[in-house]
Scaffold this motif. Structure first.
Motif, PDB file in Angstrom:
ATOM      1  N   ASP A  24       1.067  -1.231   0.422  1.00  0.00           N
ATOM      2  CA  ASP A  24       0.222  -0.616  -0.102  1.00  0.00           C
ATOM      3  C   ASP A  24       1.158   1.041   0.393  1.00  0.00           C
ATOM      4  O   ASP A  24       0.211   2.376   0.060  1.00  0.00           O
ATOM      5  N   GLN A  25       1.698   1.003  -0.106  1.00  0.00           N
ATOM      6  CA  GLN A  25       3.483   2.642   0.194  1.00  0.00           C
ATOM      7  C   GLN A  25       3.275   2.451  -0.921  1.00  0.00           C
ATOM      8  O   GLN A  25       3.481   1.741  -2.947  1.00  0.00           O
ATOM      9  N   PRO A  26       3.770   4.098  -1.171  1.00  0.00           N
ATOM     10  CA  PRO A  26       4.034   4.273  -3.122  1.00  0.00           C
ATOM     11  C   PRO A  26       5.473   3.599  -2.971  1.00  0.00           C
ATOM     12  O   PRO A  26       6.309   3.548  -2.606  1.00  0.00           O
ATOM     13  N   ILE A  27       5.535   3.806  -4.327  1.00  0.00           N
ATOM     14  CA  ILE A  27       7.032   3.512  -4.997  1.00  0.00           C
ATOM     15  C   ILE A  27       7.936   4.645  -5.305  1.00  0.00           C
ATOM     16  O   ILE A  27       7.202   5.447  -6.180  1.00  0.00           O
ATOM     17  N   ILE A  28       9.058   4.569  -4.849  1.00  0.00           N
ATOM     18  CA  ILE A  28      10.083   5.462  -4.969  1.00  0.00           C
ATOM     19  C   ILE A  28      11.114   4.996  -5.387  1.00  0.00           C
ATOM     20  O   ILE A  28      12.197   4.238  -4.424  1.00  0.00           O
ATOM     21  N   ILE A  29      11.696   5.650  -6.613  1.00  0.00           N
ATOM     22  CA  ILE A  29      12.862   4.526  -7.358  1.00  0.00           C
ATOM     23  C   ILE A  29      13.805   5.797  -7.907  1.00  0.00           C
ATOM     24  O   ILE A  29      13.215   7.075  -8.337  1.00  0.00           O
ATOM     25  N   ASP A  30      14.905   5.954  -7.105  1.00  0.00           N
ATOM     26  CA  ASP A  30      16.216   6.757  -7.413  1.00  0.00           C
ATOM     27  C   ASP A  30      17.221   6.004  -8.436  1.00  0.00           C
ATOM     28  O   ASP A  30      17.321   5.083  -8.736  1.00  0.00           O
ATOM     29  N   SER A  31      17.600   7.013  -9.486  1.00  0.00           N
ATOM     30  CA  SER A  31      18.806   6.593  -9.720  1.00  0.00           C
ATOM     31  C   SER A  31      19.074   7.146 -10.832  1.00  0.00           C
ATOM     32  O   SER A  31      19.226   8.664 -10.681  1.00  0.00           O
ATOM     33  N   ILE A  46      18.279   3.211 -14.593  1.00  0.00           N
ATOM     34  CA  ILE A  46      20.413   2.767 -14.943  1.00  0.00           C
ATOM     35  C   ILE A  46      20.667   3.889 -13.985  1.00  0.00           C
ATOM     36  O   ILE A  46      20.898   5.226 -13.924  1.00  0.00           O
ATOM     37  N   GLY A  47      21.987   3.177 -13.334  1.00  0.00           N
ATOM     38  CA  GLY A  47      22.971   3.635 -12.462  1.00  0.00           C
ATOM     39  C   GLY A  47      22.674   4.153 -11.031  1.00  0.00           C
ATOM     40  O   GLY A  47      21.656   4.704 -10.944  1.00  0.00           O
ATOM     41  N   ASP A  48      23.200   3.154 -10.281  1.00  0.00           N
ATOM     42  CA  ASP A  48      23.032   3.222  -9.015  1.00  0.00           C
ATOM     43  C   ASP A  48      21.167   3.068  -8.491  1.00  0.00           C
ATOM     44  O   ASP A  48      21.130   4.286  -7.886  1.00  0.00           O
ATOM     45  N   VAL A  49      20.295   2.476  -8.989  1.00  0.00           N
ATOM     46  CA  VAL A  49      18.680   2.257  -8.576  1.00  0.00           C
ATOM     47  C   VAL A  49      19.001   1.690  -7.088  1.00  0.00           C
ATOM     48  O   VAL A  49      19.576   0.713  -7.176  1.00  0.00           O
ATOM     49  N   ARG A  59      18.302  -2.972  -4.900  1.00  0.00           N
ATOM     50  CA  ARG A  59      19.120  -2.313  -5.413  1.00  0.00           C
ATOM     51  C   ARG A  59      19.769  -2.730  -6.517  1.00  0.00           C
ATOM     52  O   ARG A  59      19.724  -4.352  -6.558  1.00  0.00           O
ATOM     53  N   GLY A  60      20.075  -1.311  -7.257  1.00  0.00           N
ATOM     54  CA  GLY A  60      21.027  -2.732  -8.882  1.00  0.00           C
ATOM     55  C   GLY A  60      21.856  -1.635  -9.491  1.00  0.00           C
ATOM     56  O   GLY A  60      21.719  -0.813  -9.120  1.00  0.00           O
ATOM     57  N   ASP A  61      22.010  -2.420 -10.419  1.00  0.00           N
ATOM     58  CA  ASP A  61      22.612  -1.118 -11.790  1.00  0.00           C
ATOM     59  C   ASP A  61      21.606  -1.101 -12.652  1.00  0.00           C
ATOM     60  O   ASP A  61      21.798   0.478 -12.944  1.00  0.00           O
ATOM     61  N   LYS A  62      21.110  -1.336 -12.414  1.00  0.00           N
ATOM     62  CA  LYS A  62      19.924  -1.243 -14.351  1.00  0.00           C
ATOM     63  C   LYS A  62      18.433  -2.040 -13.657  1.00  0.00           C
ATOM     64  O   LYS A  62      18.494  -3.257 -13.230  1.00  0.00           O
ATOM     65  N   THR A  76      12.895  -6.816 -14.104  1.00  0.00           N
ATOM     66  CA  THR A  76      14.310  -7.121 -13.865  1.00  0.00           C
ATOM     67  C   THR A  76      15.287  -5.918 -13.908  1.00  0.00           C
ATOM     68  O   THR A  76      15.562  -4.813 -13.972  1.00  0.00           O
ATOM     69  N   SER A  77      16.007  -7.307 -12.704  1.00  0.00           N
ATOM     70  CA  SER A  77      16.731  -5.548 -11.753  1.00  0.00           C
ATOM     71  C   SER A  77      18.452  -6.435 -12.660  1.00  0.00           C
ATOM     72  O   SER A  77      18.080  -8.220 -12.017  1.00  0.00           O
ATOM     73  N   ILE A  78      19.567  -5.873 -12.947  1.00  0.00           N
ATOM     74  CA  ILE A  78      20.669  -6.379 -12.686  1.00  0.00           C
ATOM     75  C   ILE A  78      21.699  -5.332 -11.896  1.00  0.00           C
ATOM     76  O   ILE A  78      21.793  -4.356 -12.113  1.00  0.00           O
ATOM     77  N   GLY A  79      22.807  -6.782 -11.932  1.00  0.00           N
ATOM     78  CA  GLY A  79      24.088  -5.672 -10.830  1.00  0.00           C
ATOM     79  C   GLY A  79      25.154  -6.923 -10.462  1.00  0.00           C
ATOM     80  O   GLY A  79      24.912  -8.224 -11.214  1.00  0.00           O
ATOM     81  N   LYS A  80      26.020  -6.149  -9.965  1.00  0.00           N
ATOM     82  CA  LYS A  80      26.626  -7.237  -9.624  1.00  0.00           C
ATOM     83  C   LYS A  80      26.822  -6.671  -8.142  1.00  0.00           C
ATOM     84  O   LYS A  80      28.489  -6.895  -7.610  1.00  0.00           O
TER      85      LYS A  80
END
Length: 169
Positions: A24-31, A46-49, A59-62, A76-80
């Motif tokens: 029920d919470q809002p989704i906040i995405i920083d990138s 893309i970038g420090d998501v 958390r991911g790269d993309k 789909t979240s991609i990262g290292k």
């Protein structure tokens, strides 16, 4: 066989343990960058998501999010690695996971973790090349398979690992 039973018991009711109020919470995405393609109903970050929804943090790269014609979201979240963390219902513990790729199917309510996958719930840990959790059927599966080097040579078959720690009373 015992490891499979332990793993299933460990992750049964995973959906019941996550914070129910999070949905029920809002989704906040920083990138660093955001690409929106309305014709394909996709958004790519893309970038420090960092995605946050209540206690859920991814958390991911993309991160790519797609909405299907029925209104279900797939991501789909991609990262290292790419990681997720979410507080469990009625507990101070968290469920945490990481892999090189994490996919979520909103229609089937399934989470797939690919490559160097691990999921930790409380003090318990499961490691494999692939981990899948189906929230609808409360079914989980961990697999490890043969890997191949860049020159095509097959490397020894990997194994899954479950570490179950006794509850401290």
């Amino acid at each position: 066989m015992l490891n499979k039973i332990i793993f299933l018991l460990l992750f049964l009711s995973l959906n019941c343990y996550s914070e129910k109020a999070d949905k029920d919470q809002p989704i906040i995405i920083d990138s660093d960058e955001l690409l929106i393609d309305d014709s394909k109903n996709t958004s790519t970050y893309i970038g420090d998501v960092i995605l946050q929804q209540g206690t859920l943090i991814i958390r991911g790269d993309k991160l790519t999010i797609r909405e299907d014609k029925q209104g279900f979201q797939h991501s789909t979240s991609i990262g290292k690695p790419t990681t997720f963390k979410q507080k469990m219902e009625n507990s101070e513990d968290y469920i945490e996971g990481q892999a090189l790729t994490i996919e979520y199917d909103g229609n089937m309510d399934k989470i797939h973790l690919y490559s160097k996958a691990r999921v930790k719930k409380g003090n318990d840990l499961v490691i494999g090349d692939y981990i899948m959790y189906d929230a609808n059927s409360e079914f989980a599966q961990a697999l490890s398979g043969n890997t191949t080097t860049k020159d095509g040579n097959e490397v020894k078959k990997g194994r899954t690992r479950a570490i179950i720690r006794p509850d401290k009373k």
